[in-house]
Design a protein around this motif. Structure first.
Motif, PDB file in Angstrom:
ATOM      1  N   ASN A  77       0.842  -1.193   0.000  1.00 48.30           N
ATOM      2  CA  ASN A  77       0.000   0.000   0.000  1.00 48.30           C
ATOM      3  C   ASN A  77       0.884   1.253   0.000  1.00 48.30           C
ATOM      4  O   ASN A  77       1.246   1.760   1.060  1.00 48.30           O
ATOM      5  N   PRO A  78       1.253   1.772  -1.175  1.00 47.96           N
ATOM      6  CA  PRO A  78       2.110   2.952  -1.218  1.00 47.96           C
ATOM      7  C   PRO A  78       1.441   4.207  -0.658  1.00 47.96           C
ATOM      8  O   PRO A  78       2.126   5.193  -0.384  1.00 47.96           O
ATOM      9  N   ASP A  79       0.132   4.177  -0.454  1.00 47.49           N
ATOM     10  CA  ASP A  79      -0.567   5.323   0.129  1.00 47.49           C
ATOM     11  C   ASP A  79      -0.625   5.269   1.651  1.00 47.49           C
ATOM     12  O   ASP A  79      -1.236   6.136   2.276  1.00 47.49           O
ATOM     13  N   ARG A  80       0.020   4.281   2.253  1.00 46.70           N
ATOM     14  CA  ARG A  80      -0.012   4.181   3.715  1.00 46.70           C
ATOM     15  C   ARG A  80       0.640   5.408   4.328  1.00 46.70           C
ATOM     16  O   ARG A  80       1.365   6.146   3.661  1.00 46.70           O
ATOM     17  N   THR A  81       0.426   5.606   5.610  1.00 52.32           N
ATOM     18  CA  THR A  81       1.013   6.732   6.320  1.00 52.32           C
ATOM     19  C   THR A  81       2.441   6.396   6.715  1.00 52.32           C
ATOM     20  O   THR A  81       2.680   5.518   7.533  1.00 52.32           O
ATOM     21  N   PHE A  82       3.379   7.089   6.083  1.00 53.40           N
ATOM     22  CA  PHE A  82       4.789   6.979   6.442  1.00 53.40           C
ATOM     23  C   PHE A  82       5.144   8.169   7.325  1.00 53.40           C
ATOM     24  O   PHE A  82       4.579   9.255   7.167  1.00 53.40           O
ATOM     25  N   GLN A  83       6.078   7.975   8.226  1.00 51.86           N
ATOM     26  CA  GLN A  83       6.607   9.103   8.983  1.00 51.86           C
ATOM     27  C   GLN A  83       7.468   9.930   8.043  1.00 51.86           C
ATOM     28  O   GLN A  83       8.010   9.422   7.063  1.00 51.86           O
ATOM     29  N   ASP A  84       7.603  11.208   8.337  1.00 52.66           N
ATOM     30  CA  ASP A  84       8.335  12.107   7.459  1.00 52.66           C
ATOM     31  C   ASP A  84       9.761  11.618   7.180  1.00 52.66           C
ATOM     32  O   ASP A  84      10.257  11.715   6.064  1.00 52.66           O
ATOM     33  N   GLU A  85      10.425  11.049   8.178  1.00 53.13           N
ATOM     34  CA  GLU A  85      11.807  10.588   8.017  1.00 53.13           C
ATOM     35  C   GLU A  85      11.908   9.329   7.154  1.00 53.13           C
ATOM     36  O   GLU A  85      13.007   8.939   6.761  1.00 53.13           O
ATOM     37  N   GLU A  86      10.780   8.689   6.880  1.00 53.11           N
ATOM     38  CA  GLU A  86      10.777   7.444   6.109  1.00 53.11           C
ATOM     39  C   GLU A  86      10.623   7.678   4.607  1.00 53.11           C
ATOM     40  O   GLU A  86      10.696   6.737   3.830  1.00 53.11           O
ATOM     41  N   ILE A  87      10.421   8.916   4.217  1.00 55.75           N
ATOM     42  CA  ILE A  87      10.193   9.257   2.810  1.00 55.75           C
ATOM     43  C   ILE A  87      11.276  10.217   2.336  1.00 55.75           C
ATOM     44  O   ILE A  87      11.579  11.200   3.000  1.00 55.75           O
ATOM     45  N   TRP A  88      11.825   9.934   1.177  1.00 55.35           N
ATOM     46  CA  TRP A  88      12.812  10.818   0.574  1.00 55.35           C
ATOM     47  C   TRP A  88      12.098  12.049   0.034  1.00 55.35           C
ATOM     48  O   TRP A  88      11.075  11.942  -0.625  1.00 55.35           O
ATOM     49  N   HIS A  89      12.666  13.228   0.286  1.00 54.64           N
ATOM     50  CA  HIS A  89      12.018  14.477  -0.127  1.00 54.64           C
ATOM     51  C   HIS A  89      12.822  15.261  -1.155  1.00 54.64           C
ATOM     52  O   HIS A  89      12.592  16.443  -1.335  1.00 54.64           O
ATOM     53  N   GLY A  90      13.793  14.635  -1.797  1.00 56.86           N
ATOM     54  CA  GLY A  90      14.434  15.316  -2.906  1.00 56.86           C
ATOM     55  C   GLY A  90      15.928  15.494  -2.849  1.00 56.86           C
ATOM     56  O   GLY A  90      16.497  16.046  -3.773  1.00 56.86           O
ATOM     57  N   ASP A  91      16.604  15.062  -1.809  1.00 57.48           N
ATOM     58  CA  ASP A  91      18.059  15.198  -1.778  1.00 57.48           C
ATOM     59  C   ASP A  91      18.654  13.953  -1.137  1.00 57.48           C
ATOM     60  O   ASP A  91      18.517  13.731   0.053  1.00 57.48           O
ATOM     61  N   TYR A  92      19.307  13.135  -1.955  1.00 56.11           N
ATOM     62  CA  TYR A  92      19.821  11.855  -1.480  1.00 56.11           C
ATOM     63  C   TYR A  92      21.090  11.937  -0.662  1.00 56.11           C
ATOM     64  O   TYR A  92      21.428  11.010   0.022  1.00 56.11           O
ATOM     65  N   LYS A  93      21.843  12.982  -0.759  1.00 59.82           N
ATOM     66  CA  LYS A  93      23.172  13.079  -0.169  1.00 59.82           C
ATOM     67  C   LYS A  93      23.243  12.410   1.196  1.00 59.82           C
ATOM     68  O   LYS A  93      22.963  13.023   2.221  1.00 59.82           O
ATOM     69  N   ALA A  94      23.606  11.154   1.200  1.00 54.43           N
ATOM     70  CA  ALA A  94      23.764  10.344   2.416  1.00 54.43           C
ATOM     71  C   ALA A  94      22.476  10.236   3.226  1.00 54.43           C
ATOM     72  O   ALA A  94      22.507  10.057   4.431  1.00 54.43           O
ATOM     73  N   TYR A  95      21.326  10.328   2.573  1.00 48.84           N
ATOM     74  CA  TYR A  95      20.049  10.237   3.273  1.00 48.84           C
ATOM     75  C   TYR A  95      19.699   8.778   3.536  1.00 48.84           C
ATOM     76  O   TYR A  95      19.715   7.953   2.626  1.00 48.84           O
ATOM     77  N   ASN A  96      19.386   8.465   4.776  1.00 50.17           N
ATOM     78  CA  ASN A  96      18.970   7.119   5.154  1.00 50.17           C
ATOM     79  C   ASN A  96      17.527   7.193   5.651  1.00 50.17           C
ATOM     80  O   ASN A  96      17.269   7.767   6.700  1.00 50.17           O
ATOM     81  N   PRO A  97      16.576   6.646   4.899  1.00 51.04           N
ATOM     82  CA  PRO A  97      15.171   6.711   5.302  1.00 51.04           C
ATOM     83  C   PRO A  97      14.889   5.771   6.472  1.00 51.04           C
ATOM     84  O   PRO A  97      14.391   4.671   6.288  1.00 51.04           O
ATOM     85  N   ALA A  98      15.221   6.195   7.682  1.00 48.56           N
ATOM     86  CA  ALA A  98      15.139   5.280   8.821  1.00 48.56           C
ATOM     87  C   ALA A  98      14.430   5.904  10.016  1.00 48.56           C
ATOM     88  O   ALA A  98      14.585   7.086  10.303  1.00 48.56           O
ATOM     89  N   THR A  99      13.646   5.069  10.688  1.00 52.99           N
ATOM     90  CA  THR A  99      13.019   5.417  11.965  1.00 52.99           C
ATOM     91  C   THR A  99      13.115   4.174  12.851  1.00 52.99           C
ATOM     92  O   THR A  99      13.673   3.162  12.440  1.00 52.99           O
ATOM     93  N   GLU A 100      12.525   4.243  14.016  1.00 50.12           N
ATOM     94  CA  GLU A 100      12.554   3.071  14.906  1.00 50.12           C
ATOM     95  C   GLU A 100      11.815   1.879  14.310  1.00 50.12           C
ATOM     96  O   GLU A 100      12.131   0.742  14.611  1.00 50.12           O
ATOM     97  N   ARG A 101      10.853   2.126  13.427  1.00 48.78           N
ATOM     98  CA  ARG A 101      10.080   1.017  12.862  1.00 48.78           C
ATOM     99  C   ARG A 101      10.503   0.655  11.436  1.00 48.78           C
ATOM    100  O   ARG A 101      10.058  -0.343  10.880  1.00 48.78           O
ATOM    101  N   PHE A 102      11.335   1.469  10.821  1.00 47.18           N
ATOM    102  CA  PHE A 102      11.634   1.323   9.395  1.00 47.18           C
ATOM    103  C   PHE A 102      13.118   1.567   9.134  1.00 47.18           C
ATOM    104  O   PHE A 102      13.602   2.691   9.261  1.00 47.18           O
ATOM    105  N   THR A 103      13.847   0.508   8.785  1.00 52.86           N
ATOM    106  CA  THR A 103      15.273   0.634   8.462  1.00 52.86           C
ATOM    107  C   THR A 103      15.620  -0.303   7.301  1.00 52.86           C
ATOM    108  O   THR A 103      16.278  -1.313   7.493  1.00 52.86           O
ATOM    109  N   PRO A 104      15.174   0.024   6.104  1.00 50.63           N
ATOM    110  CA  PRO A 104      15.405  -0.883   4.980  1.00 50.63           C
ATOM    111  C   PRO A 104      16.875  -1.053   4.612  1.00 50.63           C
ATOM    112  O   PRO A 104      17.257  -2.065   4.030  1.00 50.63           O
ATOM    113  N   PHE A 105      17.717  -0.069   4.932  1.00 48.22           N
ATOM    114  CA  PHE A 105      19.141  -0.138   4.605  1.00 48.22           C
ATOM    115  C   PHE A 105      20.001  -0.265   5.850  1.00 48.22           C
ATOM    116  O   PHE A 105      21.177   0.021   5.827  1.00 48.22           O
ATOM    117  N   ALA A 106      19.428  -0.679   6.962  1.00 44.31           N
ATOM    118  CA  ALA A 106      20.101  -0.772   8.258  1.00 44.31           C
ATOM    119  C   ALA A 106      20.339   0.634   8.821  1.00 44.31           C
ATOM    120  O   ALA A 106      20.050   1.630   8.180  1.00 44.31           O
TER     121      ALA A 106
END
Length: 145
Positions: A88-117
């Protein structure tokens, strides 16, 4: 509409932020199938207490190696809701879990979501992987209306 603005040129880095739904699709894919599914090992820096059988508090001593398993955490209904097993790509993600336009060493991680460790031992290829996936998808999607 995205491709109308490009004309005949190839998508550039700056164009990727104009594809928020594609970003949500990638984040949801990484939630369900994380790049580091088995998680990582960490050595506890201090005593920790966890809930054991029957809800009893169990002490895990400092120095114990623990594994943080992303696969089960990313599908936990307590963290993601009753539809945690559904894509469900429309689910509610926390702001830190979504990329907002600048990748420079950005890790989309929270306490519940760490796809890249988690940092400092996160996946060194995470930014390249996200850019590459979006560019490949944009090239493929361009062929369809």
């Amino acid at each position: 509409a995205f491709y109308d603005g490009l004309g005949d040129r190839e998508p550039a880095y700056e164009d990727l932020k104009k594809m928020p739904f594609l970003t949500r699709c990638f984040m949801e894919t990484l939630r369900k199938w994380p790049a580091v599914a088995n998680g990582t090992f960490r050595e506890l820096q201090f005593d920790e207490y966890i809930k054991g059988p029957g809800g009893k508090q169990v002490r895990v001593p400092k120095g114990t190696y623990v594994r943080i398993v992303n696969w089960s955490r990313h599908r936990n209904k307590d963290l993601w809701g009753d539809d945690a097993d559904k894509f469900n790509p429309d689910r509610t993600f926390q702001d830190e879990e979504i990329w907002h336009g600048d990748y420079k060493a950005y890790n989309p991680a929270t306490e519940r979501f760490t796809p890249f460790a988690n940092t400092p031992r996160g996946c060194i290829g995470m930014n390249f992987a996200q850019l590459e996936a979006r560019l490949i998808a944009s090239r493929l999607l361009r062929r369809f209306s």
